[in-house]
Design an enzyme around this catalytic site. Structure first.
Site, PDB file in Angstrom:
ATOM      1  N   ARG A 271      22.510  27.577  15.623  1.00 19.49           N
ATOM      2  CA  ARG A 271      21.611  26.731  16.404  1.00 19.49           C
ATOM      3  C   ARG A 271      22.450  25.895  17.359  1.00 19.49           C
ATOM      4  NH1 ARG A 271      19.736  22.538  12.844  1.00 19.49           N
ATOM      5  NH2 ARG A 271      21.087  21.168  14.036  1.00 19.49           N
ATOM      6  N   HIS A 275      18.439  19.997  15.905  1.00 19.16           N
ATOM      7  CA  HIS A 275      17.308  20.504  15.131  1.00 19.16           C
ATOM      8  C   HIS A 275      16.008  20.388  15.926  1.00 19.16           C
ATOM      9  CE1 HIS A 275      14.708  21.339  11.737  1.00 19.16           C
ATOM     10  NE2 HIS A 275      14.095  20.181  11.912  1.00 19.16           N
ATOM     11  N   TYR A 284      26.549  15.342  12.191  1.00 16.17           N
ATOM     12  CA  TYR A 284      26.881  16.237  11.077  1.00 16.17           C
ATOM     13  C   TYR A 284      27.647  17.497  11.491  1.00 16.17           C
ATOM     14  CZ  TYR A 284      22.453  18.352  12.648  1.00 16.17           C
ATOM     15  OH  TYR A 284      21.444  18.891  13.398  1.00 16.17           O
TER      16      TYR A 284
END
Length: 378
Positions: A271, A275, A284
């Site tokens: 990805r 998100h 992260y």
């Protein structure tokens, strides 16, 4: 004399239910993700398929970029981008026949669009207007599913029902790696295998369940290995290799249609975006990790192969980009038009026969709307 007293002579034989139901060896996935582009097998790829995949992936990238921009303009409430995963999205749409069903998650709007759904209708849920902006029966595409993995049992139910009726239908259910940690995932795979339902489970392993890396979700060798425990084949494929994904999913669909039962396909992808637009991915993961995946971009892989075989030049690239820009411009123009919404739609299509409470609430809202309209006219 009791059984315990005959301990030396007593040798219990496990009943048949204790014995392996199937040979696990044929169900195991390959040790490495299956690839086509960049290997000798690429020379056998159909040029027409390469061009189709390339055009759709480029359109998909532009669609993702435009939808993300619409969130910043307040035209979309939220958008889970599939940038970097376009090969998976497009391949999932192209391997299905018109009679088949697609069960997408909230990140799979591109798969729905690649299957022919109107882009504005595909974004209606994320706009906050309706739960779904299209007729699932007409398009053979289930509503975009926001709760993780709940679409998987639905896909199994539809596929099993089609098999019982004798309909030549396959269901393809899409889910992320995070969804594979849900109970619905287990229940769907177990029922599908026991019933030999014509369904394909397609896991897009993009590395993170929001901010949780795969290593903190499972200790399995791969998500594809989970298939063996349910008694179905597991396939592991390079999710950025559009040709490989198309081939593996195509084989799984044919296997299901011919009565072979379900298959679990794990596509290893990444990805590239956060998100959703509400997420800060820098908290992260590092920029260097993202940059490392840019060299394995699905568009770049297709361009290399097409160019190497003399099937794509700069003029051809421009034509594809121009077509993608038309898609984005049309989407932008139509999404910039304010929708006409009726507040009374809150009470429609909830129950076949409205409950007493719902009728009371509808009457209260109608009275308030009428009073507001009368006040505006004075």
């Amino acid at each position: 004399m009791t059984v315990m007293e005959q301990r030396d002579a007593y040798r219990p034989t496990p009943p048949p239910a204790w014995q392996p139901r199937t040979d696990p060896a044929p169900l195991l996935p390959d040790a490495e993700p299956y690839r086509v582009l960049g290997t000798d097998a690429a020379a056998k790829a159909d040029p027409r398929l390469l061009h189709r995949l390339y055009a759709e992936v480029v359109r998909g990238r532009r669609y993702n970029a435009q939808a993300t921009a619409l969130t910043k303009q307040g035209r979309l409430a939220v958008y889970p981008s599939s940038t970097g995963q376009e090969a998976c999205e497009v391949a999932a749409a192209l391997v299905l026949e018109r009679r088949d069903w697609l069960f997408p998650s909230y990140r799979d709007t591109l798969a729905a669009v690649a299957r022919g759904l109107d882009p504005v209708q595909a974004l209606t849920l994320l706009r906050g207007d309706w739960h779904t902006g299209y007729d699932p029966r007409e398009h053979r595409t289930a509503p975009l599913c926001t709760p993780l993995a709940t679409q998987l049992p639905h896909a199994v139910g539809l596929a099993h029902a089609a098999r019982l009726k004798g309909d030549d239908v396959v269901a393809l259910a899409m889910v992320g790696d995070g969804g594979s940690s849900e109970g619905d995932f287990h229940e769907a795979l177990n029922f599908a295998a026991v019933w030999r339902a014509p369904v394909v489970f397609f896991v897009q392993n993009n590395g993170f369940a929001i901010s949780v890396p795969l290593a903190k979700q499972t200790a399995a060798p791969s998500l594809a290995h989970k298939a063996v425990g349910y008694g179905m084949p597991g396939r592991l494929v390079d999710g950025n290799d559009a040709v490989a994904v198309h081939e593996v999913l195509g084989e799984a669909v044919r296997h299901a249609r011919e009565g072979g039962g379900p298959t679990l396909v794990e596509a290893v992808t990444y990805r590239m975006e956060a998100h959703t637009n509400a997420d800060d991915a820098t908290r992260y993961r590092s920029d260097s990790e993202v940059d490392a995946w840019r060299d394995h971009d699905p568009i770049l892989l297709l361009e290399r192969e097409l160019t190497h075989r003399g099937l794509l030049d700069e003029e051809g690239k421009k034509a594809v980009r121009d077509d993608a820009e038309k898609l984005a411009a049309d989407l932008r123009e139509r999404m910039n038009q304010d929708p006409v919404l009726d507040p009374m739609d809150l009470f429609r299509d909830v129950y076949a026969e409205q409950t007493t409470q719902l009728r009371e609430q509808a009457a209260q809202l109608r009275a308030e709307l009428d009073a507001e309209a009368d006040g505006a006219q004075r």
